[in-house]
Write an enzyme that holds these catalytic residues in place. Structure first.
Site, short mmCIF file in Angstrom:
data_model
loop_
_atom_site.label_atom_id
_atom_site.label_comp_id
_atom_site.label_asym_id
_atom_site.label_seq_id
_atom_site.Cartn_x
_atom_site.Cartn_y
_atom_site.Cartn_z
N HIS A 55 51.16 55.94 40.47
CA HIS A 55 50.05 56.71 41.08
C HIS A 55 49.05 55.80 41.80
O HIS A 55 48.06 56.31 42.36
CB HIS A 55 49.32 57.53 40.02
CG HIS A 55 50.18 58.58 39.37
ND1 HIS A 55 50.90 59.51 40.09
CD2 HIS A 55 50.44 58.85 38.06
CE1 HIS A 55 51.56 60.30 39.25
NE2 HIS A 55 51.32 59.92 38.03
N HIS B 283 55.88 63.24 37.03
CA HIS B 283 54.87 63.41 38.08
C HIS B 283 55.33 62.77 39.39
O HIS B 283 56.00 61.73 39.37
CB HIS B 283 53.55 62.76 37.66
CG HIS B 283 53.03 63.27 36.35
ND1 HIS B 283 53.27 62.64 35.15
CD2 HIS B 283 52.27 64.35 36.05
CE1 HIS B 283 52.69 63.31 34.16
NE2 HIS B 283 52.09 64.36 34.68
N ASP C 83 58.56 61.01 30.86
CA ASP C 83 57.73 62.17 30.53
C ASP C 83 58.33 63.49 31.02
O ASP C 83 57.76 64.56 30.78
CB ASP C 83 56.28 62.00 31.02
CG ASP C 83 56.16 61.42 32.41
OD1 ASP C 83 57.20 61.19 33.07
OD2 ASP C 83 55.02 61.19 32.85
N ASP D 86 60.08 60.08 37.28
CA ASP D 86 58.96 60.45 36.41
C ASP D 86 58.65 61.95 36.55
O ASP D 86 58.91 62.55 37.60
CB ASP D 86 57.73 59.62 36.82
CG ASP D 86 56.57 59.74 35.86
OD1 ASP D 86 56.40 58.83 35.02
OD2 ASP D 86 55.82 60.74 35.95
ZN LIG Z 1 54.23 60.77 34.71
#
Ligand SMILES: [Zn+2]
Length: 339
Positions: free
Chosen positions: A158, A195, A282, A193
């Protein structure tokens, strides 16, 4: 497979973040390291300490003012009377384009996208060693290892070139890509991931030499909200070199593997000379974030499919939060990849 990790990566110990406005314990806990180390060892990895590579590989991705900010902001912040224990921004520019702020408060808002990445005295040191673990894994692959694992914590995907966000400070996956570019003309990055890898996308968005592909929970109602949609395809010379594959919430193994086939076909068409896997765990059905429903054996199936590309691969740890199966999920992936 060789694995890289330095104990300094555990020193960063963020206390809180805001979720829907409410203070919550920060999930990016040092204990993640113990679970991931156990998982890597169970997969047969030998754990090696990375070299101190200095700021060179980091500066190949991140801007000088951002690196300076990360290195010095904590001491500057603590000089402010009444300031919080950790650096947490409370004001952000609505858009870039004004002046670069001189004050610690202004710079915190300029360089930090959200409240999930508080900076303490140890953060910069931990983030540097995390990045160096990624560089060391890339070096191992450049030296002929078929694959290597970087136990990167804090995570990185990120983080943009000059912005922290979502528990991330330095973009370890991007740093590994750039290091591989020393000998590989084209490098692909596959982000699995939960996200979307918005920082990684942002870093390479205008570049045709790095293909970025991300599978993730649909950001229409999920972090990072503003990025990760299917119509973001790159820009300028990079147009067509970014592929987002958002998945409906709670998608399980079969839906994930089906989208993965699309990702792998695009990577094969790109014909890269090396691959970076941004390995978030995750997407697991039991992860506290609960966005997707990949099972523990599902991570082995994902790994087997990716290993089928037969590309030199650097596997970089991204997310994956405290739950009983965190270590087993890593073991499953690394074993599926070929140990
Ligand atoms: Zn994540």
């Amino acid at each position: 497979m060789k694995a890289f990790y330095a104990s300094e990566q555990k020193r960063h110990d963020p206390k809180a973040f805001l979720s829907s406005g409410a203070p919550q314990p920060n999930p990016e806990q040092p204990e993640r390291v113990e679970r991931l180390l156990a998982g890597a060892k169970k997969a047969g990895c030998s754990i090696e300490r990375p070299n101190d590579y200095g700021l060179g590989p980091i500066a190949a991705i991140h801007t000088p003012e951002y690196i300076d900010f990360l290195e010095h902001i904590y001491v500057r912040w603590r000089r402010i009377e009444g300031a919080s224990e950790e650096v947490i921004p409370n004001i952000h520019p609505i858009a870039r384009g004004g002046s670069y702020p001189a004050s610690a408060v202004g710079q915190a808002g300029y360089h930090m996208a959200d409240t999930a990445c508080p900076i303490s005295a140890e953060t910069f040191e931990s983030a540097c060693w995390s990045a160096w673990s990624a560089v060391a894994a890339a070096d191992a692959v450049l030296a002929g290892e078929p694959s290597a694992y970087a136990l990167c914590r804090p995570p990185g995907h990120h983080a943009f070139a000059d912005v922290a966000g979502g528990f991330c400070f330095l973009n370890n996956s991007a740093i590994a890509v750039q290091h591989l570019r020393r000998s590989a003309a084209r490098v692909a990055i596959l982000d699995v991931d939960l996200h979307h890898g918005n920082g990684t996308q942002g870093i390479f968005y205008a570049r045709p030499d790095v293909l970025t592909v991300s599978l993730h929970a649909d950001p229409v109602r999920f972090y990072p909200f503003f990025w990760g949609h299917a119509d973001e395809r790159g820009e300028g010379p990079g147009l067509g070199y970014n592929l987002n594959l958002p998945l409906p919430r709670k998608s399980g193994d079969d839906a994930f593997l089906e989208a993965l086939q699309t990702a792998l076909r695009r990577i094969q068409a790109f014909a890269p000379e090396a691959l970076v896997v941004a390995l978030g765990l995750d997407a697991f059905e039991g992860d506290p974030f609960g966005g997707l429903s990949v099972s523990t054996p599902g991570f082995a199936r994902i790994a087997e499919a990716v290993a089928g590309l037969k590309l030199p691969a650097v596997i970089v740890q991204e997310g994956g939060y405290l739950c009983d199966a965190l270590g087993d999920n890593l073991t499953s992936f690394l074993t599926g990849f070929g140990g």
